[in-house]
Design a protein around this motif. Sequence first.
Motif, PDB file in Angstrom:
ATOM      1  N   PHE A 166      -2.785   1.843  -4.086  1.00  0.00           N
ATOM      2  CA  PHE A 166      -4.188   1.733  -3.711  1.00  0.00           C
ATOM      3  C   PHE A 166      -4.304   1.951  -2.206  1.00  0.00           C
ATOM      4  CE2 PHE A 166      -7.927  -1.140  -2.946  1.00  0.00           C
ATOM      5  CZ  PHE A 166      -8.833  -0.446  -3.723  1.00  0.00           C
ATOM      6  N   HIS A 199     -11.938   3.457  -0.063  1.00  0.00           N
ATOM      7  CA  HIS A 199     -10.725   3.146  -0.818  1.00  0.00           C
ATOM      8  C   HIS A 199     -10.474   4.261  -1.816  1.00  0.00           C
ATOM      9  CE1 HIS A 199     -14.177   1.496  -2.935  1.00  0.00           C
ATOM     10  NE2 HIS A 199     -13.529   1.787  -4.050  1.00  0.00           N
ATOM     11  N   VAL A 201      -7.100   5.867  -4.794  1.00  0.00           N
ATOM     12  CA  VAL A 201      -5.846   5.643  -5.516  1.00  0.00           C
ATOM     13  C   VAL A 201      -5.025   6.930  -5.448  1.00  0.00           C
ATOM     14  CG1 VAL A 201      -4.822   5.094  -7.773  1.00  0.00           C
ATOM     15  CG2 VAL A 201      -6.963   3.988  -7.078  1.00  0.00           C
TER      16      VAL A 201
END
Length: 225
Positions: A166, A199, A201
Amino acid sequence: MHRKGDTPATLDLFADDAPQPPSTEQIGPASYVFRGYALPVVDRLLPALEAVLQTAPFRNMVTPGGFTMSVGLSSCGALGWTTDRSGYQYSALDPQTDQPWPAMPQVFRDLAQAAASDAGFADFEPDACLINRYVPGAKMSLHQDKNEHGYQWPVVSVSLGLPAMFLFGGLERSDKTQKVPLFHGDVVVWGGEDRLRFHGVLPIKQGSHSLLGEQRINFTFRKAR
Ligand code: MD6
Ligand code: FE
């Protein structure tokens, strides 16, 4: 004291389902990773997830820019998060069936509420649970969660299956990101001043999880309205 050789041969501490002691990591002023938090209810989450997916199967949606997402999406709860050529939005109906999204299972709701409470956000009542499915290679580009009507409530994120890296950035896209590995059963809560941090992944690595096989499932709970 830990000595080399203590580990039984049958227990691989680097396996994706190695037992994790319950622990909390703070990754921002109002952001926490609760390691293994969902593990006690995984045997109830998975059948509830199967039931949701019967009604609202994973599908690869198209972004406003015209790219098909590598992540398969579904939703449960009063509102589902969708994207198509016209933009991102929350909708009460699944665009694929024109039916309401399946109800949010109580075990989902209780887990999200407990984790939010432990992060300092008591009485969180999510109305949307986005369900993401990553196969190896799938990723989520850096983004902000900002389609909700207000940002006073946190986002609660539950990770199941294959591990993921992450990326947790700042309030500007160009801000430096920290890398936070997420494992089966981990729950991330962020809100407050961190609510709009970028954010994403990184592409999921090949692998097979003992319960979920070759995939990572992520639930993100929000109060959208
Ligand atoms: C994921 N999660 O972990 C993608 N957003 O698969 C998110 O985009 C996310 O985990 C907001 C808050 C927590 C998250
Ligand atoms: Fe997000």
